[in-house]
Design an enzyme around this catalytic site. Sequence first.
Site, short mmCIF file in Angstrom:
data_model
loop_
_atom_site.label_atom_id
_atom_site.label_comp_id
_atom_site.label_asym_id
_atom_site.label_seq_id
_atom_site.Cartn_x
_atom_site.Cartn_y
_atom_site.Cartn_z
N ASP A 1 -8.52 -5.78 -4.96
CA ASP A 1 -8.21 -4.24 -4.25
C ASP A 1 -9.20 -3.57 -5.58
OD1 ASP A 1 -7.09 -2.17 -3.63
OD2 ASP A 1 -4.84 -3.20 -3.44
N SER B 1 0.75 -1.43 -0.18
CA SER B 1 0.00 0.06 0.11
C SER B 1 0.80 1.34 -0.14
CB SER B 1 -1.26 0.16 1.35
OG SER B 1 -2.16 0.69 0.92
N HIS C 1 -8.37 -5.03 -0.70
CA HIS C 1 -7.17 -4.30 -0.43
C HIS C 1 -5.63 -5.22 0.97
CE1 HIS C 1 -3.74 -1.33 -0.88
NE2 HIS C 1 -4.03 -0.63 0.45
#
Lengths: 384, 384
Positions: free
Chosen positions: A320, A157, A353
């Site tokens: 995601d 991320s 995610h």
Amino acid sequence: MPEKASPSSVGLVTTESVTFDTELRLESGRLLRPVTLAFESYGHLNNDRSNAILVTHAWTGDAHAAGRHSEDERKPGWWDNMIGPGKPLDTDRYFVVCSNVLGSCKGSTGPTSINPATGSPYALSFPVVMIQDMVRAQKLLIDYLNIPSLLSVIGGSMGAMQALSWAILYPETPRSIVPIAGTGRAAPMAIALNGLARQALYNDPLWKKGNYKPDAPPESGLALARAVGHISFLSAASMKIKFGRRFSARDGLFDFFGKFEVERYLDYNGNNFVRRFDANSFLYLAKALDLFDAAWGFDSLEAALEHIACPSLWFAFSSDWLYPPEDTELLIDTLRKLGKNVEYHRIVSDYGHDSFLVEPEKFTPLLVDFLRRIDESSDAQRPL
Amino acid sequence: MPEKASPSSVGLVTTESVTFDTELRLESGRLLRPVTLAFESYGHLNNDRSNAILVTHAWTGDAHAAGRHSEDERKPGWWDNMIGPGKPLDTDRYFVVCSNVLGSCKGSTGPTSINPATGSPYALSFPVVMIQDMVRAQKLLIDYLNIPSLLSVIGGSMGAMQALSWAILYPETPRSIVPIAGTGRAAPMAIALNGLARQALYNDPLWKKGNYKPDAPPESGLALARAVGHISFLSAASMKIKFGRRFSARDGLFDFFGKFEVERYLDYNGNNFVRRFDANSFLYLAKALDLFDAAWGFDSLEAALEHIACPSLWFAFSSDWLYPPEDTELLIDTLRKLGKNVEYHRIVSDYGHDSFLVEPEKFTPLLVDFLRRIDESSDAQRPL
């Protein structure tokens, strides 16, 4: 073995801190001084200082990536399942460093730090920071630790953004990067979601334009802001698996305030979050995420990626929707066109995610193999 | 032609209102009396009263589906491009009725209405309503208009839920239904998003547990709640097309409060919305959306859908992540297994849930053809 919190754990660890009394020139043009970074390290740096891996954390992460601060710490560091003896980032082999990012509230300089010019916390007088600024601060730390080159920079991320920026800004330092569930630049959907989170805080009367009292933080605004983020880390599929349409057993279906389980979960997590994170830091880091563009400071994405000198290993996750695989694939296509050494895996997972935290077993064998190859090729290149 | 606001418009229209002094038994078991419904109608009911189409509106819609209330009304009704002479719902041929739903604030009984037992607005003492309750109230209106059968019930989003419920609850009344961008039941992602919207209002100190003053409504909470909804109506692709990563030209990139265009747009729309919608109604309708389950009151979805006696035409949109095509397809599969007369089109569009409003040309030819077939088959069955 009192030093081991659990089998194959790095055991008891301490967060260290270093302050650089230097002026860091930020992308905004503003100067920041001093710069303190909190960091932890696990394993041992080898004699030729070639086995260091930098782990870069996500939005609300911190330097405490593995082990425990005390025997009775409830949870180990945030990536404890990845870092330790015999684990994917094997501390019998590698020296792993993780530092809290600039702008955060977990020991590194950020909006809760004291502004030396005023003697008061910066709050909103803290300068806007970009991912590139975080990486420049990390470079100070890596130099301070006298690490001439990094075996790898690995992160998910926001950590993926840092890993990518390392390879662009300091092509001579990392010998590889592993960006996981990242993006070359935040898409408008991601920005819009962060916009909701921002507004949730702005709407909280306790926020007071960032000048809240430490003992009266904008809790309800921050809990809602966190819930917005939380939704974007999950997926429609993972919510179906986890919650379905179950209604809270404590509520009546026709109670106005009755909640579905998915709502109760988001509330619960949002309310826990306010105890461990600062509202202004949350906002500064959200801004860094939104402003991130790998092409920043270059004429084009190609011109930026052309700087990358090391192999890179990329993971994206099918469900995601915050940083969808297509965003990573745009980078991969460009890197391949540029003839770069790049390896990419689109991992099928239902966990959105958060897949990189929930189902690490789906990519860690590939990561372990990649790191071993990088390590061995470095050995081969090294003069005997 | 002073009566025509624009070519092929239904011209100037008036919202009518009818009050039923009857006790409506709601799904919750509570009784509501009286029940007022605001409605509009366009075109003329034919001699055998067989050409009526009921249009059912979405969350924040109203009875004003076509034409203008005055020459200088800025915008026509919400589905004006669909309803009028020569338009897909051709008012030269059909008699089109649209009524504001129970629980709304646009003329029908809802939380802003006066509770006759107290003489004050219901606010949160208004009973929780379900989609099925809205449909029961609409049935009172259709009976009042002396319409024995409806050529079709057509609606998008929450309107699709109503259309489906009509066919289940009153199988003898509609001769067809056209649910567009709907779902058989709200998924946890949709519920979670509405949960954020709810919390945004609960967090607003002006909301006062629903007892806000009419001249001091919870504007900032409602604007944020609307922005949450707005995001769910768009798609990642439509945001890329419309906004990309453009930054507001008025803001500096490094201003703490600087905004991307996508944020500015959501703010602007949220702030406009608070002038035209009531916060409590917004919450009651959100709850109706979340509670909706076509199987409600039956042993199974199959048992509910078994009641449907008329042909149905369904549209879902590829980029709709609020009520994704898979949700509609679950209904279609079940209807087909039950041997029902069903026609389904998955429309490829980048505009998310809003596709049905943004790109009607992608499905209206199919709708027009379907309605003509229903109309003609009804003619054929009718005794000469």
